[in-house]
Scaffold this motif. Sequence first.
Motif, PDB file in Angstrom:
ATOM      1  N   ILE A  15      -8.523 -58.464  56.901  1.00 31.00           N
ATOM      2  CA  ILE A  15      -9.678 -58.441  55.998  1.00 31.00           C
ATOM      3  C   ILE A  15     -10.590 -59.566  56.476  1.00 31.00           C
ATOM      4  O   ILE A  15     -10.265 -60.750  56.340  1.00 31.00           O
ATOM      5  CB  ILE A  15      -9.256 -58.647  54.534  1.00 31.00           C
ATOM      6  CG1 ILE A  15      -8.168 -57.639  54.143  1.00 31.00           C
ATOM      7  CG2 ILE A  15     -10.464 -58.502  53.604  1.00 31.00           C
ATOM      8  CD1 ILE A  15      -7.547 -57.889  52.781  1.00 31.00           C
ATOM      9  N   ARG A  21     -14.240 -65.353  51.003  1.00 31.94           N
ATOM     10  CA  ARG A  21     -12.790 -65.434  50.799  1.00 31.94           C
ATOM     11  C   ARG A  21     -12.141 -64.050  50.851  1.00 31.94           C
ATOM     12  O   ARG A  21     -11.181 -63.761  50.172  1.00 31.94           O
ATOM     13  CB  ARG A  21     -12.455 -66.144  49.489  1.00 31.94           C
ATOM     14  CG  ARG A  21     -12.967 -67.583  49.412  1.00 31.94           C
ATOM     15  CD  ARG A  21     -12.126 -68.453  48.510  1.00 31.94           C
ATOM     16  NE  ARG A  21     -11.935 -67.864  47.203  1.00 31.94           N
ATOM     17  CZ  ARG A  21     -10.981 -68.230  46.343  1.00 31.94           C
ATOM     18  NH1 ARG A  21     -10.130 -69.183  46.670  1.00 31.94           N
ATOM     19  NH2 ARG A  21     -10.869 -67.662  45.163  1.00 31.94           N
ATOM     20  N   ASN A  22     -12.731 -63.196  51.692  1.00 29.51           N
ATOM     21  CA  ASN A  22     -12.208 -61.847  51.937  1.00 29.51           C
ATOM     22  C   ASN A  22     -12.184 -60.973  50.688  1.00 29.51           C
ATOM     23  O   ASN A  22     -11.331 -60.090  50.560  1.00 29.51           O
ATOM     24  CB  ASN A  22     -10.819 -61.932  52.577  1.00 29.51           C
ATOM     25  CG  ASN A  22     -10.845 -62.681  53.893  1.00 29.51           C
ATOM     26  OD1 ASN A  22     -11.726 -62.485  54.709  1.00 29.51           O
ATOM     27  ND2 ASN A  22      -9.890 -63.582  54.083  1.00 29.51           N
ATOM     28  N   LEU A  24     -13.217 -57.961  48.322  1.00 30.59           N
ATOM     29  CA  LEU A  24     -13.407 -56.573  48.730  1.00 30.59           C
ATOM     30  C   LEU A  24     -14.461 -55.858  47.893  1.00 30.59           C
ATOM     31  O   LEU A  24     -14.468 -55.926  46.665  1.00 30.59           O
ATOM     32  CB  LEU A  24     -12.077 -55.820  48.637  1.00 30.59           C
ATOM     33  CG  LEU A  24     -11.054 -56.217  49.717  1.00 30.59           C
ATOM     34  CD1 LEU A  24      -9.654 -55.771  49.321  1.00 30.59           C
ATOM     35  CD2 LEU A  24     -11.446 -55.623  51.063  1.00 30.59           C
ATOM     36  N   GLY A  48      -5.650 -62.059  56.056  1.00 24.73           N
ATOM     37  CA  GLY A  48      -7.040 -62.349  55.777  1.00 24.73           C
ATOM     38  C   GLY A  48      -7.583 -63.313  56.807  1.00 24.73           C
ATOM     39  O   GLY A  48      -6.851 -64.161  57.330  1.00 24.73           O
ATOM     40  N   CYS A  54      -6.941 -63.091  50.384  1.00 25.41           N
ATOM     41  CA  CYS A  54      -7.925 -62.198  49.776  1.00 25.41           C
ATOM     42  C   CYS A  54      -8.158 -62.636  48.337  1.00 25.41           C
ATOM     43  O   CYS A  54      -7.207 -62.841  47.589  1.00 25.41           O
ATOM     44  CB  CYS A  54      -7.440 -60.746  49.815  1.00 25.41           C
ATOM     45  SG  CYS A  54      -8.556 -59.565  49.021  1.00 25.41           S
ATOM     46  N   GLY A 103      -6.343 -59.342  45.485  1.00 22.90           N
ATOM     47  CA  GLY A 103      -5.682 -59.753  46.720  1.00 22.90           C
ATOM     48  C   GLY A 103      -4.184 -59.895  46.523  1.00 22.90           C
ATOM     49  O   GLY A 103      -3.386 -59.484  47.379  1.00 22.90           O
TER      50      GLY A 103
END
Length: 234
Positions: A15, A21-22, A24, A48, A54, A103
């Motif tokens: 990711i 901070r990844n 989504l 990540g 994540c 995450g």
Amino acid sequence: MIDSHADGRVRTITIDRPDARNALTWDGLDELEAAVAAADEPVIFLEGAGPAFCAGADLDVVAELDGDGAEEFAKRGQRVARAVETSSAVVVAGIDGAARGGGLELALACDVRVATPEATFGEPGVTFGLFGAWGGTVRLPRVIGEGNALEFALSGRIVDAETALEMGLVSRIVADPRSIATEIAENAPDALTVLKRRLRDDADRETRERREAEAFAELVAAHADDVAALRGED
């Protein structure tokens, strides 16, 4: 947002949105699902980029959702988590830094969770009126037990890697989580797939035992030469 590449028997899926901070988005979830579905290696290593594993759902996306949109976004995340959970590959989560909300839920869907000493875990949404809805309320009690799951989720607290290990949230703490994926990938691919399916089976006990015996018979037939060679070494 999602990078995917193979190295031998291990498919690494990253990711790759470190500035956020990844977290989504809709597109990120779709890309992640597609990457998992396209993998044909026996082991997937999910990580990540940057200092976090994540952060879960992108809050800019969540802030724009109405009721119907929020339900659909939750269902999209649940679909991705199911894709991870039901993949024929063994999925290893390499958790370095923060795993928060969605995450953490993605990590729960993985077959093996391995942390670095810097990893931290939490479902902090409850502190501002939300909770993770990508299957976390289903999987968390299965992984750490109902009592631990209730206390962990209702408190919104953040736990470090050592505490996560004690809770059963992760199975190991290592400097290089990828090494565990590589270690697992050294085993027979068909046996890995069968073991994952058997251990994930939620049918009644009699059905599970029947399927276990059938799967064992299939592997014995498939690996007759290997068994004979091992027997000759005794």
